[in-house]
Design a protein around this motif. Structure first.
Motif, PDB file in Angstrom:
ATOM      1  N   VAL A 101       0.853  -1.198   0.000  1.00 16.45           N
ATOM      2  CA  VAL A 101       0.000   0.000   0.000  1.00 16.45           C
ATOM      3  C   VAL A 101       0.883   1.241   0.000  1.00 16.45           C
ATOM      4  O   VAL A 101       1.873   1.313   0.728  1.00 16.45           O
ATOM      5  CB  VAL A 101      -0.931  -0.011   1.234  1.00 16.45           C
ATOM      6  CG1 VAL A 101      -1.609   1.339   1.430  1.00 16.45           C
ATOM      7  CG2 VAL A 101      -1.977  -1.119   1.093  1.00 16.45           C
ATOM      8  N   ARG A 102       0.524   2.225  -0.819  1.00 24.54           N
ATOM      9  CA  ARG A 102       1.355   3.420  -0.970  1.00 24.54           C
ATOM     10  C   ARG A 102       0.904   4.579  -0.081  1.00 24.54           C
ATOM     11  O   ARG A 102       1.642   5.544   0.108  1.00 24.54           O
ATOM     12  CB  ARG A 102       1.344   3.888  -2.427  1.00 24.54           C
ATOM     13  CG  ARG A 102       1.773   2.847  -3.417  1.00 24.54           C
ATOM     14  CD  ARG A 102       3.185   2.342  -3.198  1.00 24.54           C
ATOM     15  NE  ARG A 102       4.180   3.414  -3.306  1.00 24.54           N
ATOM     16  CZ  ARG A 102       5.474   3.242  -3.108  1.00 24.54           C
ATOM     17  NH1 ARG A 102       5.931   2.043  -2.765  1.00 24.54           N
ATOM     18  NH2 ARG A 102       6.320   4.247  -3.225  1.00 24.54           N
ATOM     19  N   GLY A 103      -0.314   4.498   0.452  1.00 20.46           N
ATOM     20  CA  GLY A 103      -0.801   5.574   1.311  1.00 20.46           C
ATOM     21  C   GLY A 103      -1.679   5.030   2.416  1.00 20.46           C
ATOM     22  O   GLY A 103      -2.378   4.024   2.234  1.00 20.46           O
ATOM     23  N   PHE A 104      -1.640   5.684   3.582  1.00 18.36           N
ATOM     24  CA  PHE A 104      -2.419   5.225   4.734  1.00 18.36           C
ATOM     25  C   PHE A 104      -2.833   6.463   5.518  1.00 18.36           C
ATOM     26  O   PHE A 104      -1.988   7.140   6.104  1.00 18.36           O
ATOM     27  CB  PHE A 104      -1.561   4.289   5.596  1.00 18.36           C
ATOM     28  CG  PHE A 104      -2.349   3.441   6.562  1.00 18.36           C
ATOM     29  CD1 PHE A 104      -2.788   2.168   6.193  1.00 18.36           C
ATOM     30  CD2 PHE A 104      -2.642   3.896   7.836  1.00 18.36           C
ATOM     31  CE1 PHE A 104      -3.496   1.369   7.092  1.00 18.36           C
ATOM     32  CE2 PHE A 104      -3.343   3.108   8.738  1.00 18.36           C
ATOM     33  CZ  PHE A 104      -3.777   1.837   8.356  1.00 18.36           C
ATOM     34  N   VAL A 105      -4.121   6.795   5.492  1.00 17.13           N
ATOM     35  CA  VAL A 105      -4.585   8.047   6.103  1.00 17.13           C
ATOM     36  C   VAL A 105      -5.880   7.826   6.894  1.00 17.13           C
ATOM     37  O   VAL A 105      -6.647   6.913   6.603  1.00 17.13           O
ATOM     38  CB  VAL A 105      -4.833   9.131   5.040  1.00 17.13           C
ATOM     39  CG1 VAL A 105      -3.553   9.475   4.294  1.00 17.13           C
ATOM     40  CG2 VAL A 105      -5.909   8.710   4.043  1.00 17.13           C
ATOM     41  N   PRO A 106      -6.140   8.676   7.912  1.00 19.66           N
ATOM     42  CA  PRO A 106      -7.376   8.571   8.665  1.00 19.66           C
ATOM     43  C   PRO A 106      -8.534   9.186   7.892  1.00 19.66           C
ATOM     44  O   PRO A 106      -8.327  10.043   7.008  1.00 19.66           O
ATOM     45  CB  PRO A 106      -7.078   9.392   9.931  1.00 19.66           C
ATOM     46  CG  PRO A 106      -6.084  10.412   9.485  1.00 19.66           C
ATOM     47  CD  PRO A 106      -5.245   9.721   8.447  1.00 19.66           C
ATOM     48  N   VAL A 121       0.548   9.566  -4.371  1.00 25.74           N
ATOM     49  CA  VAL A 121       0.603   8.114  -4.554  1.00 25.74           C
ATOM     50  C   VAL A 121       0.707   7.757  -6.036  1.00 25.74           C
ATOM     51  O   VAL A 121       1.476   6.881  -6.438  1.00 25.74           O
ATOM     52  CB  VAL A 121      -0.638   7.468  -3.904  1.00 25.74           C
ATOM     53  CG1 VAL A 121      -0.798   6.020  -4.335  1.00 25.74           C
ATOM     54  CG2 VAL A 121      -0.544   7.551  -2.378  1.00 25.74           C
ATOM     55  N   HIS A 122      -0.062   8.461  -6.860  1.00 26.34           N
ATOM     56  CA  HIS A 122      -0.046   8.206  -8.293  1.00 26.34           C
ATOM     57  C   HIS A 122       1.334   8.477  -8.886  1.00 26.34           C
ATOM     58  O   HIS A 122       1.768   7.797  -9.831  1.00 26.34           O
ATOM     59  CB  HIS A 122      -1.099   9.066  -8.999  1.00 26.34           C
ATOM     60  CG  HIS A 122      -1.119   8.892 -10.488  1.00 26.34           C
ATOM     61  ND1 HIS A 122      -0.712   9.880 -11.358  1.00 26.34           N
ATOM     62  CD2 HIS A 122      -1.471   7.834 -11.263  1.00 26.34           C
ATOM     63  CE1 HIS A 122      -0.824   9.442 -12.597  1.00 26.34           C
ATOM     64  NE2 HIS A 122      -1.287   8.208 -12.571  1.00 26.34           N
ATOM     65  N   ALA A 123       2.042   9.447  -8.331  1.00 24.90           N
ATOM     66  CA  ALA A 123       3.375   9.803  -8.816  1.00 24.90           C
ATOM     67  C   ALA A 123       4.441   8.790  -8.404  1.00 24.90           C
ATOM     68  O   ALA A 123       5.616   8.924  -8.757  1.00 24.90           O
ATOM     69  CB  ALA A 123       3.756  11.190  -8.309  1.00 24.90           C
ATOM     70  N   ARG A 126       5.113   7.647  -1.514  1.00 27.56           N
ATOM     71  CA  ARG A 126       4.336   7.062  -0.411  1.00 27.56           C
ATOM     72  C   ARG A 126       3.927   8.168   0.557  1.00 27.56           C
ATOM     73  O   ARG A 126       4.683   9.102   0.791  1.00 27.56           O
ATOM     74  CB  ARG A 126       5.186   6.002   0.305  1.00 27.56           C
ATOM     75  CG  ARG A 126       4.505   5.375   1.515  1.00 27.56           C
ATOM     76  CD  ARG A 126       5.389   4.290   2.110  1.00 27.56           C
ATOM     77  NE  ARG A 126       5.361   3.083   1.297  1.00 27.56           N
ATOM     78  CZ  ARG A 126       6.290   2.151   1.317  1.00 27.56           C
ATOM     79  NH1 ARG A 126       7.349   2.291   2.080  1.00 27.56           N
ATOM     80  NH2 ARG A 126       6.180   1.073   0.566  1.00 27.56           N
ATOM     81  N   TYR A 127       2.718   8.033   1.112  1.00 27.43           N
ATOM     82  CA  TYR A 127       2.288   8.974   2.144  1.00 27.43           C
ATOM     83  C   TYR A 127       1.639   8.200   3.284  1.00 27.43           C
ATOM     84  O   TYR A 127       0.674   7.459   3.076  1.00 27.43           O
ATOM     85  CB  TYR A 127       1.288  10.009   1.619  1.00 27.43           C
ATOM     86  CG  TYR A 127       0.851  10.954   2.713  1.00 27.43           C
ATOM     87  CD1 TYR A 127       1.599  12.085   3.007  1.00 27.43           C
ATOM     88  CD2 TYR A 127      -0.266  10.671   3.497  1.00 27.43           C
ATOM     89  CE1 TYR A 127       1.238  12.930   4.043  1.00 27.43           C
ATOM     90  CE2 TYR A 127      -0.633  11.504   4.544  1.00 27.43           C
ATOM     91  CZ  TYR A 127       0.124  12.631   4.813  1.00 27.43           C
ATOM     92  OH  TYR A 127      -0.225  13.458   5.859  1.00 27.43           O
TER      93      TYR A 127
END
Length: 204
Positions: A101-106, A121-123, A126-127
């Protein structure tokens, strides 16, 4: 002009998903190509529409967001996954990162900020939400083996050993050994408190 980023939205809460789709539609460079309410539906939609970014709720019926992301990584390597969750437990984050997974946010993130993260993430970057990352680091790694975690999860609803053994395709004696080991590693009083503690950490 660059082509718009194709987005799949998967969330079993229809109101949230609909509102998010409407807000993302206001972004000139993003387009929501499909929506889904369950894990299996998200996979089917991804296969049909081949999005650039899949925005996945962590907890969905049928298959959770991390499980969906794992399948997408293997089947559609061009699709990057981003998890949104109201339960950002340390174990969930580590499982998500392991799944690619490239991103994980609340879920408390604003739609405008989510749009920025989708672009990140598309670029290929990772965030991870800083607070969730800090919590994961302080919690440490799970002491449980995969089998111990599996058996502990099956014990969470109070099922008897014989039932857990049948569901896990193990002997009752082996189940007792796994439960005993998990209770000991977590310093819990019994298997029920061990299961609760592991759930709170996101380890099961």
């Amino acid at each position: 002009m660059n082509p718009r980023v194709r987005v799949l939205l998967a969330d079993d809460e229809h109101l949230i998903r609909g509102a998010l789709a409407a807000l993302l539609a206001l972004e000139d460079d993003l387009v929501v190509v499909a929506e889904a309410a369950t894990g299996p539906e998200a996979l089917a939609m991804a296969r049909a529409h081949r999005p650039d970014v899949a925005v996945l709720d962590l907890q969905m019926p049928g298959a959770d967001g991390v499980t969906v992301a794992t399948h997408l990584r293997d089947e559609l390597p061009g699709c990057r996954s981003l998890i949104v969750t109201s339960h950002g437990l340390p174990g969930h984050l580590k499982r998500a990162l392991t799944a690619g997974v490239r991103g994980f946010v609340p879920k408390t993130v604003s739609a405008r900020r989510l749009a920025e993260i989708i672009r990140t993430v598309h670029a290929g970057n990772r965030y991870v939400d800083p607070e969730l990352a800090a919590d994961a680091i302080s919690a440490g790694d799970s002491p449980l083996t995969a089998r111990e975690a599996e058996v502990l999860a099956l014990a969470e609803d109070g099922a008897p050993v014989a039932e857990i053994a049948a569901r896990a395709s193990l002997s009752p004696g082996t189940v007792r050994n796994y439960l005993s080991s998990a209770v000991s590693k977590l310093g819990a009083e019994n298997r029920h408190s061990a299961a609760r503690l592991a759930r709170e950490k996101g380890w099961v």
